[in-house]
Every structure is written in C-alpha cells, then in structure tokens.
Enzyme design. Sequence first.
Site, PDB file in Angstrom:
ATOM      1  N   GLY A 287       0.828  -1.196   0.000  1.00  0.00           N
ATOM      2  CA  GLY A 287       0.000   0.000   0.000  1.00  0.00           C
ATOM      3  C   GLY A 287       0.867   1.252   0.000  1.00  0.00           C
ATOM      4  CB  SER A 288       0.190   4.595   1.401  1.00  0.00           C
ATOM      5  OG  SER A 288      -1.122   4.582   0.938  1.00  0.00           O
ATOM      6  CB  THR A 289       4.790   1.710   3.169  1.00  0.00           C
ATOM      7  OG1 THR A 289       4.312   0.476   2.659  1.00  0.00           O
ATOM      8  CG2 THR A 289       4.225   1.929   4.558  1.00  0.00           C
TER       9      THR A 289
END
Lengths: 576, 110
Positions: A287-289
């Site tokens: 995801g956003s990491t």
Amino acid sequence: MAAAPYRGRRMVAALVLLSGFALILFRLFNLQILQAAELTVKADRQHRKAVSVQGPRGSIYDRHGKVLAINMEVPSVFGVPASLDDPSGVARDLSPVLRVRAGEIEKKLKQERSFVWIARKLDPEQGRRLERMPLGGIGVVMEGQRFYPKGPLLSHVLGFAGMDSQGLEGIERRYDPSLRGEKQMVVLQRDALGRTVFPKGLHEQAPSAGHNVILTIDEVIQYIAEKELEEAVTATRAKGGIAIVMEPRTGAILAMAVNPRFDPNTVQAISADRWRNRALTDTYEPGSTMKIFVAAAALEEKVMEPETLVYGENGRMVVAKTVIHDHDRLGWMTFAQVIQRSSNIGSVKTAMALGAERLYRWLRAFGFGERTEIDLPGEVAGLIKEPRDWERRSLASIAIGQEIGVTALQLVTAVAAIANGGWLMKPYAVSEIRDEKGRVVVQVSPQVRRQPISPESVHTLSKILEGVVTHGTGSKAAVPGYRVAGKTGTAQKIDPKTGAYSSNLSVGSFVGYVPADDPRLAIVVVIDEPQTEAWGGVVAAPVFRRVAEQALQHLGVSSQEPVKLAMTTSSEMARP
Amino acid sequence: MKTLTVVAAMALLLLYVWERVEIVRVGYQIERLKVKKVALERERDELQVKLSALTSPERIARVATEKLGLIPPQRGQVILVNVKPEAPAHGEPAMPDVKLARNEPVGKVP
C-alpha cells in the site's frame, strides 16, 4: 637311621611343591605366551568401552550476552525388562517420581524387549530423586535438552532444535553447523566393577562443545516490540502482526517480533504454520508505504521537487478505465503534500512522470523483488513483475503499493537505506560466533549492498517524511522529544474467495525512523487484518511510537529538546 | 656388597609397585573429579537456565508492575543527557563506528 624316612618325606614335599610350581608355570606359559594375542583382545573388549560422545550444543545469546537458548543435561529413564523380577513393584515406586500412572509404566516394563524408554528428558530434580532410589533393571542416562529460558521471546528468530539436538528452524537451523557439538568416539577403560579407570591416553580430550552464537538482537527491545505488537493485535482484534527494529547504519536487527507467538519449549504441540517467521517468509501488498520509494525515484530523477505543484483531481481520477480514489477530495498540493497526505492520485501522477521502466528500476534498486540475504532461513524474494508483463493499470497500481508483494523485512531495509543516507545494507541477525572458550571464530561486519540514492535526495525526502508525522497521516507515530520520519500504509487484501480486493480485509502499516536527523532505529510495524480500524496511521503508527519511545530510552538516545543544549558545551570542553 | 645389591633391587621393585599402585589411585581420583566436574557443570547450566528465565524482561516487568506496584517512567521523568561530542556526518554509514554500536555504555551514540 632316622634320616631315610625324613629324606623320603622331604623328597615328596619338594616334588609336590615343584609340580605345583610347574603347573603354575605351565599355565602362565599357556596364558601369557601361547594364548596371549587372543586373550589380550578379549580382555580389552571387557575393560574398554568405546562410546560415541557428542559435545553439547552451543548457546545463543543476545547482543548483551543474555542467554536465549542453552543446552542442559537432563535425566532420561530406561528399563531393562529382562532383568526385572518385580515389574509392578518397580512401576509403583517410579510412579510418584515420574508423575506417570503405575499401570502405564508396568505395561512398558512387561514388554518383550531388552531396552525400553520409560520417560525421557525429565527435570533435574526428578533425576536426583531417581538416583537415590536403588532400583535394579532401571537406569538413568543424561541427555542434552535444549532450553529457551525466555519462553516465547524471539521464538520466530531463534527457531528450535529437535529431540536429538538438530536445528530445525530459525537461527538453530541456519547456524546448526556452528552450534552443533563435535561428535567423537571415546575409549573408556573400566575395572571389574565397570567403573571408569585411568583413561588410556590422558591427552584424549572430550569432544568440544558447539560454538556459541551471539545475535544482534537486543533482548529488551525485542521484549518491547513483542509486548506492544501483542497489545495492538489484541486491541484491534487483528489476525497477527509483525514489528522489526533495525539499526539503519549497519543493518543489524535489534528486534524482530511476529505475532501470534509460540513457545519453542513446547513446539511439538504447535502447528507448523505458527513457526514461520512471517517477517521474511510472507509477502503482502504494502500500500502507501511504497510511495516513499516512488518519491525517492522522482526526487533523484529530478521529476519532482518538494514544491512542485500536483493537482489532486478532487479525489477521483480514471486510469486505464478504472477509478483511483483519494480518501480526501484534494485539489492543488505540493509534491511534499502528496506524500504527507498520502494522495494516491498524486503518487500515480508521479509514477506516470517517471514511466514504467524507471519506476521498476528504482524499486529493484531499493531491494524489492530480491532477497535481502539476511542470515535467517526461509526468506522469499517478494513479487514485482517486469514492465513488459505489466497491464495498463499496473503502473498506477504499483505507485500506490498494489500488484507488488514485499516482505516486512524488505520494507524496513529499504527505509533504513533512506535513514542512513542512501546505503542499502544487508540485514543480519548474528554478529559473532565464539568457541566454547570465548574466542571469536566469526565476526560479522556490516555489509553495504549498494547505494541506490544520493545523500542530497535522501535529505530532501527525509524532510518530507518528517512532515508525514508532524502534519500528515502519521501523526500518531510522533515521539515527543524526537524527530520522526515515516510513512503510513493501508492496503486492502485480496479476498481469497472472490479474487478481488476485499472491502473489510486490510493490512495497516507504518514504517519510519528516529531520530530523523541521526537515525538510530528504523522500525516497521504491520498489523494484519485489524477488525476495529483499517488505517495504518491508526493501528500501526501508535505501535511505532511506543516501541520507538521505549527503545530510545533503553538505548540512551537523548531527546532533541533544549536540555541537550545546556550540556553540549561541557561535552565540547571535554573533547580532546 | 651382595646384601646391598639385594636391598637396592628390592627397593627398586617396591618403587615400581608403589608407582603402579599410585597411578591407579590417581587414575581413580581423576575419574572421581571428572564426575564431580560434570555434576558441577550440570549444576551451572541448570542455574544459568534458571537465572536466564528469572531475568527475562517479561518476568521483570510482571513482577515490577504486579507485585511491587511500579509503573514505567512517565514522559519527562527520564532525562537523557547527550554526552556525544558530535553527530556523525549525515549521509555515511560510517563503518568504523559500527563496532561501537554494540555493547556501548548508555548515553553514547556511535
């Protein structure tokens, strides 16, 4: 004449004596010279006993010398059914000591066998009680047993050893050749009573013990990580979780916690699924990491600068006939804000500006899609497709951490590369191997794999990532008194039933480092399938904060608040 | 002269016998000590396991909070003083510093 009969008697006496001596001489001659060779062999067989002896398995210590795994000799009881007159009586005597029902012992002792184990690996106290009991046909031998005195602490990293002291998982398996004791045949000389007498060669040494393995793990930080992870997993009713604490400068693992935990002392009762060190054997969609690395690429390739304006499309954009959403309806924002507010659209636009080839190359440069080569068994490489296999949506998906599988270890290693100024390190869990006398056999030094990014870009990126915590999605990761840089991640999981992204199964994560200007710790926290709340900023960031706060205190890293200023002068004066 | 030779021979013989007896005696003694050593080593290992289990952070935390009623230090109750003369240049893993990172005394930064 009185002499004659005396003489006769003397002759008889002499003859008897002589023939007696002759008989002895003859026997001696027979035994010592004629049968010498044969008898020597026979005697040797009785006096000497060759036994296979294995040196004890080496211990495992944490970085401060705290024992994490150790061998101890414990008693095992066997019976020789043939030489037992009263099996039921013996069974009755043994029952209270062994805490086994007499009937069961009796059944074993009545078997038609020459040797039978009654109970193996008892505790030492039981052994002492048994030794005081004079029981014929029952024997006690000592066997090496592996103990993990801290129970479940670090179990996924330590792994465990089997009944015959062979390493089966984790460090125990990877370093089995070092830990294993030397095996050797030893010849013992025994007297008529079976006692060992003067050994043939005094120079004969007992087989040497296995080497001791010293980990980079800090027992206290490990405990902190496990405790905080467990609390978060329980509070969010999650399926499990992972937390890794790494020293960014070296790649040394300070803590690696996997939840749920297991106790390696009672491993037989636990399913193999629980043993897996999921920090490196399982991949997940980050995801956003992932946006950290999209940003790193964009900064290094000069596609974006922190102040570059990006339009947020009011939170909705169509890419390859699919819609990409933002959690907020964002308008114009700077590139720094794209990361800080975790805008999917901004990140997709950045990835588009980079193009597929460059994005792919950059992610590979940070170590995704290849093993970190940590010294623990079972590591997987993760999954990242080559651009020629990408579909139309892939570029956008990868930009927001989908269609890519990473391990928690890969993620923290890549972030550590940003923390330490651009060096991708090879993570490691063992720092030293010493022999039984404490001499260093192997000394592991940190290894740089490559330098994917320049210090200048790192500096810029670090400032942006600090903003994530000071006024972005990662505010709950803030550690009072220290500058924190990091990034939240919330990824939907693919529902195994439908094959599509699930609306309620997710992975919440936070990855970051602290203190941002001189990082001592890089930490990743992954919460798998939290039920109460999905957002990484809510479920994982607080765990990061609590682990970081306690670990920094344990390491004695001073806070960056004014109190430091007052002391700088004196320490500067002390400088040579 | 003759008696002297006999006495000397006897003495030698006795010396030899004494030596053999002594070897066996010391041999048994060595074995006894070996057995004792093994027992002591066993005890040492046993104590080490106990010590290690008793000093596990998990247990210490439990005893401290549940038995002794202690709580973890609150924010501001612990002030760490920076004794490091200077921060290493940002942007280098600074390899020679690496060894210091292990077993360093509290308060020092590599």
